[in-house]
Design an enzyme around this catalytic site. Structure first.
Site, PDB file in Angstrom:
ATOM      1  N   GLY A 134       0.824  -1.211   0.000  1.00  0.00           N
ATOM      2  CA  GLY A 134       0.000   0.000   0.000  1.00  0.00           C
ATOM      3  C   GLY A 134       0.855   1.258   0.000  1.00  0.00           C
ATOM      4  O   GLY A 134       1.001   1.911   1.034  1.00  0.00           O
ATOM      5  N   SER A 136       1.192   3.519  -3.382  1.00  0.00           N
ATOM      6  CA  SER A 136       0.641   4.527  -4.302  1.00  0.00           C
ATOM      7  C   SER A 136      -0.720   5.032  -3.833  1.00  0.00           C
ATOM      8  O   SER A 136      -1.518   4.282  -3.262  1.00  0.00           O
ATOM      9  CB  SER A 136       0.468   3.928  -5.700  1.00  0.00           C
ATOM     10  N   GLU A 251      12.652  -4.035  -4.954  1.00  0.00           N
ATOM     11  CA  GLU A 251      11.634  -4.311  -5.972  1.00  0.00           C
ATOM     12  C   GLU A 251      12.230  -4.159  -7.374  1.00  0.00           C
ATOM     13  O   GLU A 251      11.942  -4.920  -8.285  1.00  0.00           O
ATOM     14  CB  GLU A 251      10.465  -3.340  -5.771  1.00  0.00           C
ATOM     15  N   GLU A 380      10.789   6.972 -16.843  1.00  0.00           N
ATOM     16  CA  GLU A 380      11.327   8.331 -16.639  1.00  0.00           C
ATOM     17  C   GLU A 380      11.945   8.447 -15.252  1.00  0.00           C
ATOM     18  O   GLU A 380      13.004   9.073 -15.081  1.00  0.00           O
ATOM     19  CB  GLU A 380      10.210   9.379 -16.801  1.00  0.00           C
TER      20      GLU A 380
END
Ligand SMILES: Cc1cc2nc3c(=O)[nH]c(=O)nc-3n(C[C@H](O)[C@H](O)[C@H](O)COP(=O)(O)OP(=O)(O)OC[C@H]3O[C@@H](n4cnc5c(N)ncnc54)[C@H](O)[C@@H]3O)c2cc1C
Length: 397
Positions: A134, A136, A251, A380
């Site tokens: 949890g 974003s 990650e 990006e």
């Protein structure tokens, strides 16, 4: 602390022994129902996937680097890589509990209390607790420190209020690795705190979102006056950002370490299927050089992963280096998926056999690959990290 530090074995097995054992186990236990190189009328159920993942751990192929006292297997990053190469080579389903095993587990090992480790780690490996992440929020994705979910001190612990989005697997999870803030949104990196929230706590409301591939994996998660105890807090109240940054670097770098080998097996599956049928081979021919280029990129990717494993072996942190494999893999895999989909779209209209199997697989890969340059930090953002933290370039004021 090096999250993957090896526990030295008294009598190490001969080199390659773990790989050989994994290869044999997978060949004996990966049933047709679970194989991703077959077209299926009905996909494997959650219960089937959980049972397979539990068996994978019992056989020694999950929790590879975790200490034995928490149901891990006490090996090092080299063995983790050795086993993951075999996992990649096989057409295995993606793990249901990869967030538990590859993100939550390592961070609990790094910052958790002894009681948290003893309670939470075995439950991940035995699949009692599936985890979601949890982080974003509707207004905080790339700019994660804009997050607004509040953790407020109350007499009996903490009260949580806020909303998360794109929370993969939340509706099937028992725990959420939640990033919240104790202070004002303007405090940015300061005042962030990480929690292990039980998903059945009163006030947790999960709503599923359907994605382009027809899956119901994504969720919105609402926290309405959810009370958690201090024992649910991972690390100190002001150290949430450091812990979260570590989660993100894992990650990007080592999560699903098998990816480059899986990528190679997908490419080889496509080529082998085309070689089995003269018409399909004709379709593939104009793409030969593009596929050769992809094969080179896979070798580069394997090198990036192996370099990171060497760093871990010497006790170095991953840090911004995690952006190299994340960026390179997601971009190359997306390019491959587009070419593969173009090829299978020109196949004769068969409904079974090698061409039907590979077409179904490549279509699934194509849809899933659209998200690969977004999750775990967009392209990006990876380029920004490399520019700022590896090249030491700063934006003009
Ligand atoms: C399949 C999938 C699974 C996910 N699972 C989870 C999960 O389990 N848990 C979780 O917390 N989140 C999850 N996410 C969310 C993911 O982390 C975010 O989508 C991602 O961080 C991007 O944030 P955003 O969607 O808000 O896009 P934005 O941040 O709004 O970005 C939109 C676009 O603007 C660009 N952009 C943004 N900032 C900059 C900048 N400074 N410079 C240049 N370009 C910029 C981005 O690169 C992107 O192209 C998942 C996402 C996907 C697609």
């Amino acid at each position: 602390m090096n999250l993957y530090k090896s526990t030295t074995l008294k009598t190490p097995p001969p080199a390659g022994a773990h790989a050989a054992r994994a290869r044999t186990w997978i060949a004996e236990n990966l049933t047709d129902r679970l194989r991703t190189d077959r077209a299926h009328d009905t996909p494997a159920t959650l219960d089937e996937l959980i049972a397979f993942e539990r068996a994978l751990h019992a056989a020694g192929f999950a929790g590879i680097t975790w200490p034995r006292e928490y149901e891990g297997h006490g090996l090092g990053p080299r063995e983790h890589l050795e086993i993951n190469r075999e996992i990649g080579r096989a057409p295995m389903p993606n793990a249901v509990n990869s967030i538990g095993k590859e993100l939550a587990g390592p961070i609990i090992l790094a910052v958790g209390t002894e009681a948290q480790k003893a309670e939470l780690l075995p439950a991940i490996l035995t699949m009692q607790h599936i985890w979601c992440q949890g982080f974003s929020e509707p207004g905080a994705g790339s700019d994660l420190v804009a997050l607004r979910t509040r953790a407020e001190r109350v007499a009996d612990g903490w009260r949580l209020n806020g909303q998360k989005i794109w929370t993969s697997g939340a509706s099937k999870s028992q725990r959420c690795l939640l990033l919240a803030r104790t202070g004002r949104a303007e405090d940015r990196h300061r005042g962030l705190v990480l929690f292990a929230v039980p998903m059945d706590a009163p006030g947790v409301d999960v709503r599923e979102i359907r994605s382009i591939d027809g899956q119901w994996s994504f969720c919105e998660v609402f926290f309405n006056d959810v009370i958690v105890q201090d024992s649910h807090m991972l690390g100190a109240p002001d150290e949430g950002w450091n812990a979260a940054a570590r989660v993100l670097s894992i990650e990007r770098a080592t999560n699903r370490m098998y990816r480059s080998w899986r990528f190679q097996s997908e490419l080889e599956h496509l080529v082998a299927a085309c070689r089995s049928d003269r018409r399909a081979l004709g379709v593939l021919r104009p793409y030969m050089r593009q596929l050769a280029q992809i094969r080179v990129e896979i070798e580069m990717l394997k090198g990036l992963v192996e370099t990171l494993v060497e760093r871990l072996m010497t006790g170095s942190e991953i840090g911004p280096n995690g952006s190299f494999p994340k960026l390179y893999w997601s971009e190359a895999h997306q390019r491959f998926a587009r070419i593969a989909c173009e090829i299978v779209a020109q196949f004769p209209a068969v409904t079974e056999g090698p061409l039907a199997d590979v077409r179904a697989r490549m279509q699934d890969i194509y849809l899933a690959s659209r998200a690969e340059t977004i999750y775990a930090g967009t392209t990006e953002i990876q380029l920004d990290i490399i520019a700022k933290r590896i090249l030491n370039l700063k934006r003009a004021a």
